[in-house]
Design a protein around this motif. Structure first.
Motif, PDB file in Angstrom:
ATOM      1  N   LEU A 256       0.857  -1.182   0.000  1.00  0.00           N
ATOM      2  CA  LEU A 256       0.000   0.000   0.000  1.00  0.00           C
ATOM      3  C   LEU A 256       0.894   1.233   0.000  1.00  0.00           C
ATOM      4  O   LEU A 256       1.577   1.515   0.985  1.00  0.00           O
ATOM      5  CB  LEU A 256      -0.919   0.009   1.226  1.00  0.00           C
ATOM      6  N   ASP A 257       0.888   1.957  -1.101  1.00  0.00           N
ATOM      7  CA  ASP A 257       1.715   3.153  -1.229  1.00  0.00           C
ATOM      8  C   ASP A 257       1.240   4.214  -0.245  1.00  0.00           C
ATOM      9  O   ASP A 257       0.047   4.334   0.045  1.00  0.00           O
ATOM     10  CB  ASP A 257       1.618   3.691  -2.660  1.00  0.00           C
ATOM     11  N   SER A 258       2.184   5.008   0.258  1.00  0.00           N
ATOM     12  CA  SER A 258       1.816   6.056   1.216  1.00  0.00           C
ATOM     13  C   SER A 258       1.036   7.187   0.545  1.00  0.00           C
ATOM     14  O   SER A 258       0.366   7.961   1.228  1.00  0.00           O
ATOM     15  CB  SER A 258       3.069   6.622   1.881  1.00  0.00           C
ATOM     16  N   VAL A 259       1.123   7.291  -0.771  1.00  0.00           N
ATOM     17  CA  VAL A 259       0.375   8.318  -1.484  1.00  0.00           C
ATOM     18  C   VAL A 259      -1.085   7.872  -1.589  1.00  0.00           C
ATOM     19  O   VAL A 259      -1.402   6.879  -2.218  1.00  0.00           O
ATOM     20  CB  VAL A 259       0.952   8.569  -2.892  1.00  0.00           C
ATOM     21  N   GLY A 260      -1.958   8.604  -0.935  1.00  0.00           N
ATOM     22  CA  GLY A 260      -3.365   8.216  -0.938  1.00  0.00           C
ATOM     23  C   GLY A 260      -3.648   6.985  -0.097  1.00  0.00           C
ATOM     24  O   GLY A 260      -4.677   6.332  -0.264  1.00  0.00           O
ATOM     25  N   LEU A 261      -2.736   6.656   0.800  1.00  0.00           N
ATOM     26  CA  LEU A 261      -2.894   5.462   1.625  1.00  0.00           C
ATOM     27  C   LEU A 261      -4.090   5.605   2.552  1.00  0.00           C
ATOM     28  O   LEU A 261      -4.281   6.616   3.196  1.00  0.00           O
ATOM     29  CB  LEU A 261      -1.620   5.265   2.458  1.00  0.00           C
ATOM     30  N   ASP A 262      -4.913   4.555   2.597  1.00  0.00           N
ATOM     31  CA  ASP A 262      -6.103   4.566   3.436  1.00  0.00           C
ATOM     32  C   ASP A 262      -6.243   3.187   4.078  1.00  0.00           C
ATOM     33  O   ASP A 262      -6.773   2.263   3.463  1.00  0.00           O
ATOM     34  CB  ASP A 262      -7.337   4.907   2.591  1.00  0.00           C
ATOM     35  N   LEU A 263      -5.715   3.045   5.292  1.00  0.00           N
ATOM     36  CA  LEU A 263      -5.743   1.749   5.961  1.00  0.00           C
ATOM     37  C   LEU A 263      -7.172   1.322   6.263  1.00  0.00           C
ATOM     38  O   LEU A 263      -7.520   0.146   6.134  1.00  0.00           O
ATOM     39  CB  LEU A 263      -4.914   1.803   7.242  1.00  0.00           C
ATOM     40  N   HIS A 264      -8.001   2.259   6.662  1.00  0.00           N
ATOM     41  CA  HIS A 264      -9.413   1.970   6.912  1.00  0.00           C
ATOM     42  C   HIS A 264     -10.084   1.498   5.624  1.00  0.00           C
ATOM     43  O   HIS A 264     -10.864   0.544   5.615  1.00  0.00           O
ATOM     44  CB  HIS A 264     -10.111   3.224   7.443  1.00  0.00           C
ATOM     45  N   GLY A 265      -9.761   2.154   4.513  1.00  0.00           N
ATOM     46  CA  GLY A 265     -10.322   1.776   3.232  1.00  0.00           C
ATOM     47  C   GLY A 265      -9.921   0.371   2.814  1.00  0.00           C
ATOM     48  O   GLY A 265     -10.689  -0.340   2.160  1.00  0.00           O
ATOM     49  N   TYR A 266      -8.703  -0.047   3.182  1.00  0.00           N
ATOM     50  CA  TYR A 266      -8.263  -1.413   2.871  1.00  0.00           C
ATOM     51  C   TYR A 266      -9.160  -2.442   3.549  1.00  0.00           C
ATOM     52  O   TYR A 266      -9.580  -3.423   2.936  1.00  0.00           O
ATOM     53  CB  TYR A 266      -6.805  -1.606   3.301  1.00  0.00           C
ATOM     54  N   LEU A 267      -9.479  -2.219   4.820  1.00  0.00           N
ATOM     55  CA  LEU A 267     -10.369  -3.137   5.538  1.00  0.00           C
ATOM     56  C   LEU A 267     -11.738  -3.193   4.881  1.00  0.00           C
ATOM     57  O   LEU A 267     -12.324  -4.271   4.711  1.00  0.00           O
ATOM     58  CB  LEU A 267     -10.497  -2.699   7.000  1.00  0.00           C
ATOM     59  N   ARG A 268     -12.264  -2.022   4.508  1.00  0.00           N
ATOM     60  CA  ARG A 268     -13.579  -1.985   3.859  1.00  0.00           C
ATOM     61  C   ARG A 268     -13.539  -2.709   2.509  1.00  0.00           C
ATOM     62  O   ARG A 268     -14.513  -3.344   2.111  1.00  0.00           O
ATOM     63  CB  ARG A 268     -14.031  -0.538   3.676  1.00  0.00           C
ATOM     64  N   SER A 269     -12.415  -2.624   1.811  1.00  0.00           N
ATOM     65  CA  SER A 269     -12.292  -3.304   0.522  1.00  0.00           C
ATOM     66  C   SER A 269     -12.300  -4.819   0.700  1.00  0.00           C
ATOM     67  O   SER A 269     -12.919  -5.540  -0.088  1.00  0.00           O
ATOM     68  CB  SER A 269     -11.015  -2.861  -0.191  1.00  0.00           C
ATOM     69  N   LEU A 270     -11.595  -5.309   1.727  1.00  0.00           N
ATOM     70  CA  LEU A 270     -11.632  -6.751   2.006  1.00  0.00           C
ATOM     71  C   LEU A 270     -13.065  -7.210   2.274  1.00  0.00           C
ATOM     72  O   LEU A 270     -13.510  -8.241   1.763  1.00  0.00           O
ATOM     73  CB  LEU A 270     -10.759  -7.076   3.222  1.00  0.00           C
ATOM     74  N   GLU A 271     -13.768  -6.439   3.086  1.00  0.00           N
ATOM     75  CA  GLU A 271     -15.170  -6.772   3.361  1.00  0.00           C
ATOM     76  C   GLU A 271     -15.993  -6.780   2.075  1.00  0.00           C
ATOM     77  O   GLU A 271     -16.836  -7.658   1.869  1.00  0.00           O
ATOM     78  CB  GLU A 271     -15.756  -5.773   4.360  1.00  0.00           C
ATOM     79  N   GLN A 272     -15.731  -5.805   1.198  1.00  0.00           N
ATOM     80  CA  GLN A 272     -16.530  -5.676  -0.023  1.00  0.00           C
ATOM     81  C   GLN A 272     -16.351  -6.875  -0.943  1.00  0.00           C
ATOM     82  O   GLN A 272     -17.309  -7.312  -1.599  1.00  0.00           O
ATOM     83  CB  GLN A 272     -16.171  -4.391  -0.759  1.00  0.00           C
ATOM     84  N   VAL A 273     -15.143  -7.412  -1.005  1.00  0.00           N
ATOM     85  CA  VAL A 273     -14.909  -8.614  -1.816  1.00  0.00           C
ATOM     86  C   VAL A 273     -15.857  -9.725  -1.394  1.00  0.00           C
ATOM     87  O   VAL A 273     -16.514 -10.375  -2.229  1.00  0.00           O
ATOM     88  CB  VAL A 273     -13.442  -9.073  -1.679  1.00  0.00           C
ATOM     89  N   ILE A 274     -15.953  -9.947  -0.097  1.00  0.00           N
ATOM     90  CA  ILE A 274     -16.782 -11.041   0.422  1.00  0.00           C
ATOM     91  C   ILE A 274     -18.266 -10.717   0.268  1.00  0.00           C
ATOM     92  O   ILE A 274     -19.067 -11.587  -0.095  1.00  0.00           O
ATOM     93  CB  ILE A 274     -16.403 -11.318   1.891  1.00  0.00           C
ATOM     94  N   ILE A 275     -18.634  -9.473   0.531  1.00  0.00           N
ATOM     95  CA  ILE A 275     -20.030  -9.052   0.353  1.00  0.00           C
ATOM     96  C   ILE A 275     -20.473  -9.275  -1.093  1.00  0.00           C
ATOM     97  O   ILE A 275     -21.566  -9.792  -1.359  1.00  0.00           O
ATOM     98  CB  ILE A 275     -20.205  -7.580   0.766  1.00  0.00           C
ATOM     99  N   ASN A 276     -19.619  -8.898  -2.041  1.00  0.00           N
ATOM    100  CA  ASN A 276     -19.958  -9.068  -3.456  1.00  0.00           C
ATOM    101  C   ASN A 276     -20.121 -10.539  -3.823  1.00  0.00           C
ATOM    102  O   ASN A 276     -21.044 -10.914  -4.561  1.00  0.00           O
ATOM    103  CB  ASN A 276     -18.886  -8.422  -4.337  1.00  0.00           C
ATOM    104  N   TRP A 277     -19.210 -11.378  -3.335  1.00  0.00           N
ATOM    105  CA  TRP A 277     -19.307 -12.813  -3.637  1.00  0.00           C
ATOM    106  C   TRP A 277     -20.579 -13.413  -3.050  1.00  0.00           C
ATOM    107  O   TRP A 277     -21.291 -14.161  -3.728  1.00  0.00           O
ATOM    108  CB  TRP A 277     -18.075 -13.552  -3.116  1.00  0.00           C
ATOM    109  N   LEU A 278     -20.868 -13.101  -1.794  1.00  0.00           N
ATOM    110  CA  LEU A 278     -22.082 -13.635  -1.172  1.00  0.00           C
ATOM    111  C   LEU A 278     -23.323 -13.199  -1.940  1.00  0.00           C
ATOM    112  O   LEU A 278     -24.286 -13.965  -2.074  1.00  0.00           O
ATOM    113  CB  LEU A 278     -22.169 -13.183   0.286  1.00  0.00           C
ATOM    114  N   GLY A 279     -23.300 -11.985  -2.464  1.00  0.00           N
ATOM    115  CA  GLY A 279     -24.431 -11.485  -3.227  1.00  0.00           C
ATOM    116  C   GLY A 279     -24.735 -12.324  -4.454  1.00  0.00           C
ATOM    117  O   GLY A 279     -25.903 -12.451  -4.860  1.00  0.00           O
TER     118      GLY A 279
END
Length: 232
Positions: A102-125
């Protein structure tokens, strides 16, 4: 050189079963190689033998079994370096370890967690399961039951500015996993909500490898990585 489809390649492996400590050491080695720019980023998808892990929140009281009971049940216990509380890993659960820079430019650690969740949410859908989040907790929820736990570590990169991720998600696939492993702990320290699995929700049979294969395009879409699953 840019990848032909403009998405960075991701070394993606499925491992049917791997001891937790072995997988932990493998993650550390890969993180170091990524930091030294000696290899591609990676995603490990696998299953573990029955294991409890306690994260950096350090609440050993959330383990409800004694040492003798752990030994009798054949469950290993590790205090590890990810965030979060105690959770269970075992057969019938798809565990994913994204090892990403994760590059420090535009780095969003909170956003990374939400993205992991979104992968699973999308698959379950795609299976007709309406999953989502609870604002006060990480992970993926179906109603008041958690189907996927998330706990990560952000390793500070040495050669470049930014972080390399390790640890990741644990997605419950097989029915009965709640009784087999989660009954011996207060999962993630949350007493008021339960745990569920893909099979409990759908009454459909799905192998963990099939779940891994189906999850890949959703991970590729959310994280914009080019992925092809290798079997170990």
């Amino acid at each position: 050189m840019a990848h032909p489809n403009n998405m960075a390649p991701l070394d993606t492996r499925y491992i049917p079963m791997m001891d937790y400590h072995e997988a932990w050491e493998l993650q550390k080695a890969i993180v170091k190689e990524i930091d030294q720019e000696e290899r591609q980023e990676a995603l490990l998808l696998l299953q573990h033998p029955p294991t409890y892990t306690i994260g950096s929140d350090k609440h050993p009281e959330h383990l409800l079994l004694s040492e003798d009971e752990l030994r009798d049940k054949g469950i290993s216990l590790y205090q590890i370096d990810r965030g979060g509380d105690i959770t269970y890993h075992g057969p019938g659960q798809l565990v994913g370890y994204p090892l990403l820079y994760l590059d420090s430019v535009g780095l969003d650690l909170h956003g990374y967690l939400r993205s992991l969740e979104q992968v699973i949410i999308n698959w379950l859908g795609t299976h007709g399961i309406e999953a989502g989040r609870k604002s006060e907790y990480t992970g993926v929820w179906v109603g008041d039951e958690k189907i996927a736990a998330i706990g990560v570590k952000f390793n500070k990169a040495r050669k470049r500015r930014g972080f390399i991720t390790s640890h990741g998600f644990a997605l419950n696939i097989k029915s009965g996993i709640a009784a087999e492993g989660f009954s011996g702990i207060i999962p993630c320290g949350i007493q008021s909500y339960g745990v569920t699995s893909f099979e409990d929700l759908t009454a459909s049979r799905l192998t963990v490898q099939e779940a891994a294969e189906q999850l890949l395009p959703h991970f590729s879409h959310v994280f914009e990585r080019d992925m092809k699953l290798s079997l170990s």
